[in-house]
Write an enzyme that holds these catalytic residues in place. Structure first.
Site, PDB file in Angstrom:
ATOM      1  N   ASP A 420       0.845  -1.218  -0.081  1.00 15.49           N
ATOM      2  CA  ASP A 420       0.149  -0.004  -0.013  1.00 15.49           C
ATOM      3  C   ASP A 420       1.010   1.231  -0.088  1.00 15.49           C
ATOM      4  OD1 ASP A 420      -3.057   1.084   0.814  1.00 15.49           O
ATOM      5  OD2 ASP A 420      -1.489   2.367   1.590  1.00 15.49           O
ATOM      6  N   ILE A 421       0.659   2.114  -0.977  1.00 16.58           N
ATOM      7  CA  ILE A 421       1.398   3.465  -0.983  1.00 16.58           C
ATOM      8  C   ILE A 421       0.968   4.310   0.157  1.00 16.58           C
ATOM      9  CG2 ILE A 421       1.940   5.361  -2.229  1.00 16.58           C
ATOM     10  CD1 ILE A 421       1.299   3.935  -5.077  1.00 16.58           C
ATOM     11  N   GLU A 464      -4.421   2.171  -4.575  1.00 22.77           N
ATOM     12  CA  GLU A 464      -2.897   2.350  -4.484  1.00 22.77           C
ATOM     13  C   GLU A 464      -2.586   1.005  -3.878  1.00 22.77           C
ATOM     14  OE1 GLU A 464      -5.044   2.957  -2.222  1.00 22.77           O
ATOM     15  OE2 GLU A 464      -4.230   3.281  -0.177  1.00 22.77           O
TER      16      GLU A 464
HETATM   17  N1  LIG Z   1      -4.450   9.177  -8.240  1.00 24.75           N
HETATM   18  C1  LIG Z   1      -5.194   8.114  -8.030  1.00 24.75           C
HETATM   19  N2  LIG Z   1      -5.228   8.135  -6.683  1.00 24.75           N
HETATM   20  C2  LIG Z   1      -6.056   6.863  -6.403  1.00 24.75           C
HETATM   21  C3  LIG Z   1      -6.260   5.823  -7.266  1.00 24.75           C
HETATM   22  N3  LIG Z   1      -6.831   4.822  -6.500  1.00 24.75           N
HETATM   23  C4  LIG Z   1      -6.882   5.124  -5.263  1.00 24.75           C
HETATM   24  N4  LIG Z   1      -6.449   6.500  -5.301  1.00 24.75           N
HETATM   25  C5  LIG Z   1      -6.293   7.254  -3.941  1.00 24.75           C
HETATM   26  O1  LIG Z   1      -5.722   6.592  -3.030  1.00 24.75           O
HETATM   27  C6  LIG Z   1      -6.007   7.313  -1.848  1.00 24.75           C
HETATM   28  C7  LIG Z   1      -5.859   6.002  -0.800  1.00 24.75           C
HETATM   29  O2  LIG Z   1      -6.090   6.698   0.519  1.00 24.75           O
HETATM   30  P1  LIG Z   1      -6.202   6.077   1.824  1.00 24.75           P
HETATM   31  O3  LIG Z   1      -6.949   4.755   1.699  1.00 24.75           O
HETATM   32  O4  LIG Z   1      -7.006   6.990   2.953  1.00 24.75           O
HETATM   33  O5  LIG Z   1      -4.931   5.887   2.212  1.00 24.75           O
HETATM   34  P2  LIG Z   1      -3.439   6.872   2.433  1.00 24.75           P
HETATM   35  O6  LIG Z   1      -3.871   8.189   2.010  1.00 24.75           O
HETATM   36  O7  LIG Z   1      -2.492   6.353   1.289  1.00 24.75           O
HETATM   37  O8  LIG Z   1      -3.241   6.497   3.897  1.00 24.75           O
HETATM   38  P3  LIG Z   1      -2.511   5.326   4.349  1.00 24.75           P
HETATM   39  O9  LIG Z   1      -2.766   4.357   3.705  1.00 24.75           O
HETATM   40  O10 LIG Z   1      -2.603   5.277   5.981  1.00 24.75           O
HETATM   41  O11 LIG Z   1      -1.018   5.599   4.178  1.00 24.75           O
HETATM   42  C8  LIG Z   1      -7.372   7.886  -1.770  1.00 24.75           C
HETATM   43  O12 LIG Z   1      -7.212   9.456  -1.919  1.00 24.75           O
HETATM   44  C9  LIG Z   1      -7.861   7.417  -3.295  1.00 24.75           C
HETATM   45  O13 LIG Z   1      -8.767   8.407  -3.711  1.00 24.75           O
HETATM   46  C10 LIG Z   1      -5.959   5.827  -8.539  1.00 24.75           C
HETATM   47  O14 LIG Z   1      -5.848   5.294  -9.544  1.00 24.75           O
HETATM   48  N5  LIG Z   1      -5.204   7.282  -8.951  1.00 24.75           N
END
Ligand SMILES: Nc1nc2c(ncn2[C@@H]2O[C@H](COP(=O)(O)OP(=O)(O)OP(=O)(O)O)[C@@H](O)[C@H]2O)c(=O)[nH]1
Length: 549
Positions: A420-421, A464
């Protein structure tokens, strides 16, 4: 090895055509033969009728002429005898002798009979039995005495020779009309010079000639001896005889004594009240045509057989390529074999069909290849994540389930890394979604590059999150987790909102030897729990799922 019967199987076009064409030829040939037979039969009947009628008329005329000549001859002789010489036997004998020398009409000669009918005044030649005959009651003698003219008796049988004869006679009178004697001559119907040919069996080899007395209703002459002097069929028994008895001249159908059908022709000899019938058994009339019909039936059977064999051979020759082509197609269809060209080219419609079929096969194969390619493309597209170009969740689920089953059987470990990013929401919020996408892509590409063992699989899990699937144990899982973490860390993608100032990832690792009746979902859940631990413990790290003791 195929037998002739296999080649002539009823389902084959050539066999059907052979049978139909041969049957048609046989029926047409038979009908033609029957038609010809009937036409020829009718022609023969007409011809025989014509010939028989001509013959009957000729014989009738011949008999009439012969009687005419004889009666004239007798009248001429009677005119040479003066009444005063009537009692001179020598004179009379001499006159008869002189006269008879000019003809052979009268083999029995002439006699001058006593008016009483008893005894002969003169005769030549001398026939001993004639002298003692008592003719007083003979109808012809009485008729002659009562007539000024020559008379012809009714036919009768000779008491002496049993032959059928008629007597021609003329009364010799004095100037007062008194009968002085009767000049008479017998005419034997069967003797040479008269109707002997009618009695001749050879002359009547195929046909039978009959001379019939209408008054006496008997046969006078016939080549069948037993018929002579027999009664003709009674009225009503034979229509033809009835018609002829009523005066009919012409042709018709009759039957003989044994009931066999005959073609007949009748001609009158009116002044004698006789008629002539010429008749031929129908069997004999049609004997030749019947024989030729038998021959033509035999030859027809032989020709039909030959035609059938010839047609079968030629149709087999013509249709064999079609048959082989059909068998090839059938084999392809029934055995679900790949479509390939069929052999048997022929420079005709069958050849065109085969060429056409092969072209269709080429088209079908070409389209199938294209379809397979596009299916493969679609298939791969359906397994690839649009954004990052790595495998997607669908592919991951499928691969995980497959590996789960394989490892269940082999009882080997399967290890899953959930990636996970970190702080990605903030990344998006800070740099925008497009930059977020680029980041995701870059991270994915670089992780993908770092996975170089064929037994390691990488896919985007969603959002992500990514997954690495390893056919190895936890130790290997840790190694890859750390390596992956470093790969992303080393990218140094700026992230101002991250405590590390650049993009990092957290990983959860879980490993298991799959067991029967367990689910691969469990492995993901465990990795997820481990990932949660990583996040809690500061991110940019990996944690392993700890089994509760
Ligand atoms: N740009 C982009 N953003 C994405 C995509 N898929 C998911 N996201 C974003 O990734 C984010 C994931 O957020 P969270 O699940 O809150 O996790 P986080 O912000 O990485 O927090 P931690 O996991 O605790 O580090 C969300 O804001 C999604 O909108 C994608 O394909 N493109």
């Amino acid at each position: 090895m195929k037998t002739l019967l296999d080649h002539m199987a009823p389902s084959r076009i050539s066999t059907k055509l052979s049978i139909y064409v041969s049957a048609f030829i046989v029926v047409a040939f038979t009908l033609l033969q029957i038609y010809n037979f009937l036409i020829i039969k009718s022609e023969i009947k007409n011809q025989i009728n014509k010939e028989q009628y001509t013959k009957a008329k000729f014989i009738a005329k011949d008999i009439k002429n012969k009687i005419d000549k004889r009666t004239k001859f007798l009248v001429a002789l009677a005119d040479l005898i003066p009444p005063e010489q009537m009692q001179s036997e020598d004179f009379l004998t001499e006159k008869i002798k002189e006269h008879i020398a000019f003809t052979n009409f009268f083999p029995q000669g002439f006699a001058v009979i006593n008016p009483t009918g008893k005894g002969v005044i003169a005769e030549y030649p001398v026939i001993p039995s004639r002298k003692n005959l008592d003719l007083s009651n003979r109808e012809w003698l009485i008729n002659a005495k009562n007539s000024q003219h020559i008379i012809i008796s009714s036919p009768f049988r000779s008491e002496v020779t049993d032959e059928v004869l008629v007597v021609i006679a003329k009364a010799l009178r004095d100037k007062n009309g008194q009968v002085l004697g009767i000049l008479e001559a017998p005419i034997f119907l069967n003797r040479p010079g008269f109707m002997e040919y009618i009695f001749d069996h050879d002359y009547n080899e195929t046909s039978d000639t009959l001379v019939i007395s209408r008054a006496s209703q008997i046969f006078l002459a016939s080549s069948t001896p037993s018929l002579v002097f027999k009664s003709i069929p009674k009225r009503g028994e034979d229509i033809f005889y009835d018609q002829v008895m009523d005066g009919f001249n012409g042709v018709g159908d009759t039957v003989d004594a044994s009931g066999d059908e005959m073609l007949a022709a009748a001609a009158n000899i009116s002044f004698l009240n006789w008629f002539v019938i010429v008749r031929t058994p129908v069997d004999k009339v049609y004997q030749t045509i019947n024989e030729s019909l038998e021959t033509s039936i035999i030859s027809g059977v032989i020709v039909s057989l030959a035609v059938f064999l010839a047609i079968t051979f030629f149709l087999f020759f013509f249709f064999n390529p079609l048959k082989e082509a059909a068998e090839s197609v059938k084999e392809m269809v029934l055995n679900k074999q790949p479509l390939k060209h069929i052999e048997g080219y022929k420079n005709d419609e069958i050849g065109d069909l085969i060429v056409g079929f092969n072209a269709v096969i080429d088209m079908v194969n070409e389209r199938r290849d294209k379809l397979e390619k596009s299916n493969a493309t679609l298939e791969s597209l359906s397994q690839i994540d649009d954004l990052t170009g790595v495998f997607n969740r669908r592919w991951l689920d499928h691969t995980l389930n497959k590996l789960w089953q394989v490892k269940t059987r082999s009882q080997e470990p399967l290890t899953l890394l959930l990636i996970d990013i970190d702080e990605f929401k903030k990344f998006n919020d800070t740099y925008g979604h497009i930059a977020g996408d680029k980041c995701l892509k870059k991270v994915a590409e670089n992780i993908q590059k770092s996975i170089n063992r064929p037994t390691d699989f990488f896919a985007r899990y969603g959002g992500e999150e990514f997954v690495i699937l390893l056919e190895g144990d936890l130790v290997e899982g840790f190694a890859i987790a750390e390596k992956t973490r470093q790969v992303v860390n080393n990218l140094q993608i700026t992230h101002s909102e991250s405590p590390y100032d650049h993009v990092t990832i957290s990983l959860g690792v879980s490993s298991v030897i799959p067991q029967l009746n367990t689910d691969s979902v469990e492995l993901v859940k465990q990795a997820d729990l481990a990932l949660y631990q990583s996040k809690r413990r500061g991110k940019n790290r990996y944690e392993c799922f700890q089994h509760k003791e």
